[in-house]
Design a protein around this motif. Structure first.
Motif, PDB file in Angstrom:
ATOM      1  N   GLU A 127      35.242  49.314  43.052  1.00 57.18           N
ATOM      2  CA  GLU A 127      36.450  48.867  42.374  1.00 57.18           C
ATOM      3  C   GLU A 127      36.331  47.404  41.958  1.00 57.18           C
ATOM      4  O   GLU A 127      35.594  46.625  42.557  1.00 57.18           O
ATOM      5  CB  GLU A 127      37.662  49.040  43.299  1.00 57.18           C
ATOM      6  CG  GLU A 127      37.986  50.490  43.634  1.00 57.18           C
ATOM      7  CD  GLU A 127      38.412  51.289  42.421  1.00 57.18           C
ATOM      8  OE1 GLU A 127      39.045  50.702  41.514  1.00 57.18           O
ATOM      9  OE2 GLU A 127      38.103  52.498  42.358  1.00 57.18           O
ATOM     10  N   ARG A 128      37.089  47.032  40.928  1.00 57.69           N
ATOM     11  CA  ARG A 128      37.156  45.631  40.521  1.00 57.69           C
ATOM     12  C   ARG A 128      37.767  44.797  41.643  1.00 57.69           C
ATOM     13  O   ARG A 128      38.552  45.295  42.456  1.00 57.69           O
ATOM     14  CB  ARG A 128      37.981  45.493  39.247  1.00 57.69           C
ATOM     15  CG  ARG A 128      39.449  45.879  39.409  1.00 57.69           C
ATOM     16  CD  ARG A 128      40.152  46.034  38.082  1.00 57.69           C
ATOM     17  NE  ARG A 128      39.589  47.111  37.287  1.00 57.69           N
ATOM     18  CZ  ARG A 128      40.260  47.776  36.353  1.00 57.69           C
ATOM     19  NH1 ARG A 128      41.523  47.470  36.080  1.00 57.69           N
ATOM     20  NH2 ARG A 128      39.685  48.743  35.672  1.00 57.69           N
ATOM     21  N   ASN A 130      39.956  41.813  43.708  1.00 52.18           N
ATOM     22  CA  ASN A 130      41.376  41.456  43.722  1.00 52.18           C
ATOM     23  C   ASN A 130      41.690  40.336  42.733  1.00 52.18           C
ATOM     24  O   ASN A 130      42.774  40.311  42.144  1.00 52.18           O
ATOM     25  CB  ASN A 130      41.801  41.054  45.125  1.00 52.18           C
ATOM     26  CG  ASN A 130      41.875  42.236  46.075  1.00 52.18           C
ATOM     27  OD1 ASN A 130      42.127  43.371  45.652  1.00 52.18           O
ATOM     28  ND2 ASN A 130      41.655  42.000  47.353  1.00 52.18           N
ATOM     29  N   ARG A 133      42.149  41.956  39.446  1.00 55.19           N
ATOM     30  CA  ARG A 133      43.432  42.672  39.418  1.00 55.19           C
ATOM     31  C   ARG A 133      44.595  41.703  39.186  1.00 55.19           C
ATOM     32  O   ARG A 133      45.498  41.968  38.387  1.00 55.19           O
ATOM     33  CB  ARG A 133      43.635  43.425  40.726  1.00 55.19           C
ATOM     34  CG  ARG A 133      42.680  44.589  40.952  1.00 55.19           C
ATOM     35  CD  ARG A 133      42.951  45.240  42.307  1.00 55.19           C
ATOM     36  NE  ARG A 133      42.010  46.294  42.602  1.00 55.19           N
ATOM     37  CZ  ARG A 133      42.128  47.555  42.199  1.00 55.19           C
ATOM     38  NH1 ARG A 133      43.176  47.884  41.449  1.00 55.19           N
ATOM     39  NH2 ARG A 133      41.224  48.457  42.508  1.00 55.19           N
ATOM     40  N   ARG A 134      44.559  40.580  39.904  1.00 56.88           N
ATOM     41  CA  ARG A 134      45.648  39.595  39.759  1.00 56.88           C
ATOM     42  C   ARG A 134      45.677  39.003  38.356  1.00 56.88           C
ATOM     43  O   ARG A 134      46.762  38.772  37.798  1.00 56.88           O
ATOM     44  CB  ARG A 134      45.486  38.494  40.810  1.00 56.88           C
ATOM     45  CG  ARG A 134      45.843  38.924  42.231  1.00 56.88           C
ATOM     46  CD  ARG A 134      45.962  37.727  43.158  1.00 56.88           C
ATOM     47  NE  ARG A 134      44.674  37.057  43.337  1.00 56.88           N
ATOM     48  CZ  ARG A 134      43.815  37.345  44.301  1.00 56.88           C
ATOM     49  NH1 ARG A 134      44.108  38.313  45.180  1.00 56.88           N
ATOM     50  NH2 ARG A 134      42.676  36.688  44.415  1.00 56.88           N
ATOM     51  N   ALA A 137      47.431  41.360  36.065  1.00 54.80           N
ATOM     52  CA  ALA A 137      48.817  41.674  36.426  1.00 54.80           C
ATOM     53  C   ALA A 137      49.751  40.483  36.260  1.00 54.80           C
ATOM     54  O   ALA A 137      50.901  40.527  36.712  1.00 54.80           O
ATOM     55  CB  ALA A 137      48.868  42.175  37.868  1.00 54.80           C
ATOM     56  N   GLY A 186      42.768  56.050  37.292  1.00 50.11           N
ATOM     57  CA  GLY A 186      42.744  55.615  38.686  1.00 50.11           C
ATOM     58  C   GLY A 186      42.536  56.730  39.685  1.00 50.11           C
ATOM     59  O   GLY A 186      42.034  56.500  40.794  1.00 50.11           O
ATOM     60  N   LEU A 211      35.189  44.120  35.124  1.00 48.08           N
ATOM     61  CA  LEU A 211      36.305  45.052  34.978  1.00 48.08           C
ATOM     62  C   LEU A 211      35.949  46.396  35.598  1.00 48.08           C
ATOM     63  O   LEU A 211      36.773  47.031  36.264  1.00 48.08           O
ATOM     64  CB  LEU A 211      36.652  45.215  33.494  1.00 48.08           C
ATOM     65  CG  LEU A 211      37.919  45.998  33.174  1.00 48.08           C
ATOM     66  CD1 LEU A 211      39.153  45.288  33.735  1.00 48.08           C
ATOM     67  CD2 LEU A 211      38.064  46.188  31.670  1.00 48.08           C
ATOM     68  N   ASN A 212      34.732  46.831  35.367  1.00 47.95           N
ATOM     69  CA  ASN A 212      34.192  48.037  36.001  1.00 47.95           C
ATOM     70  C   ASN A 212      32.809  47.639  36.531  1.00 47.95           C
ATOM     71  O   ASN A 212      31.834  47.663  35.783  1.00 47.95           O
ATOM     72  CB  ASN A 212      34.079  49.180  34.990  1.00 47.95           C
ATOM     73  CG  ASN A 212      33.812  50.522  35.653  1.00 47.95           C
ATOM     74  OD1 ASN A 212      33.137  50.595  36.676  1.00 47.95           O
ATOM     75  ND2 ASN A 212      34.336  51.586  35.065  1.00 47.95           N
TER      76      ASN A 212
END
Length: 264
Positions: A127-128, A130, A133-134, A137, A186, A211-212
């Protein structure tokens, strides 16, 4: 052109060129314009098919659960409408997840397979981080868009190419469809399906894709029987566009070699 799936959803698609058909599958929440910058690279003796996933572009946008398996079923509906028995398939990002479902569940329909900047999903996928992700978002939409651009392309490429960009999502996608696309990508987990892929397979990824994460490419190549792997140094998520000279040639060479001597 349009077709209707077994559940009554209208899917829009487009075919260009002539010859053996190559299906181009876009990333999450994107329509067929994802491929605008590089599609013509593949029109050397072959045709290309792009489509608007349900929820995007000119396809219907039902408010229902989406999945990569369902998207694969939509691809089959398009092939059936065209009367095409088998095609080559090139999927990038979420499109690569859809392509995994397609090749594993409908092996007789996939002649050869290219998986770009994608993941097996589930507990075996990387997974990418944190921090990534932040950054995506952020409440400030402009800052979130800038963060996505930097995950897709290198600073040098962005400085030389101010846009418009076709890889940041369908600007007209409704909120419910965006959520369903996010869930579909997801919840993808093809780990148990990957050994069933029998089509010749090429896995390609950018070395600097956050990203991936690029570690997913090795996982896919090891899990799919006989798969080939190529990592493009310095490339980020949109390697296929920024590094198109290298990437498109790699894909075309693989497709030619994988099907050499085969009667379409």
């Amino acid at each position: 052109m349009y077709t209707t799936t077994p559940d009554g959803t209208t899917i829009a698609y487009n075919v260009k060129g002539e010859g053996q058909l190559l299906i181009l599958l876009a990333g999450q929440a994107n329509n067929h314009h994802w491929w605008d910058g590089i599609r013509d690279d593949f029109h050397t003796g072959r045709a290309t098919l792009t489509m608007d996933y349900r929820g995007t572009g000119e396809s219907d946008k039902p408010d229902m659960a989406y999945s990569t398996e369902l998207f694969a079923c939509d691809v089959i509906a398009v092939l059936d409408n065209l009367g095409v028995d088998r095609a080559d398939v090139y999927g990038t990002s979420m499109g690569g997840r859809v392509a995994q479902q397609l090749a594993a569940r409908y092996p007789q329909r996939v002649r050869s397979l290219v998986l770009g900047c994608t993941s097996p999903g589930g507990p075996h996928g990387f997974e990418r981080g944190n921090e990534v992700r932040r950054s995506l978002a952020q409440a400030d939409q402009g800052a979130a868009r800038h963060a996505l651009l930097e995950l897709m392309y290198t600073p040098e490429w962005l400085a030389a190419h101010p846009g418009p960009y076709q890889t940041l999502g369908d600007p007209a996608i409704p909120a419910h469809a965006r959520r369903h696309h996010l869930t579909a990508s997801g919840t993808h987990d093809a780990w148990d399906l990957l050994p069933d892929i029998s089509a010749p397979t090429f896995v390609v990824h950018g070395s600097d894709d956050l990203l991936n994460p690029a570690a997913n490419a090795s996982v896919l190549a090891q899990r799919i029987p006989g798969a080939e792997l190529h990592i493009i140094p310095g490339a980020r998520h949109a390697y296929f566009e920024e590094f198109r000279t290298t990437a498109s040639r790699l894909v075309l060479d693989f497709l030619t070699t994988a099907t050499d001597g085969e009667i379409s």
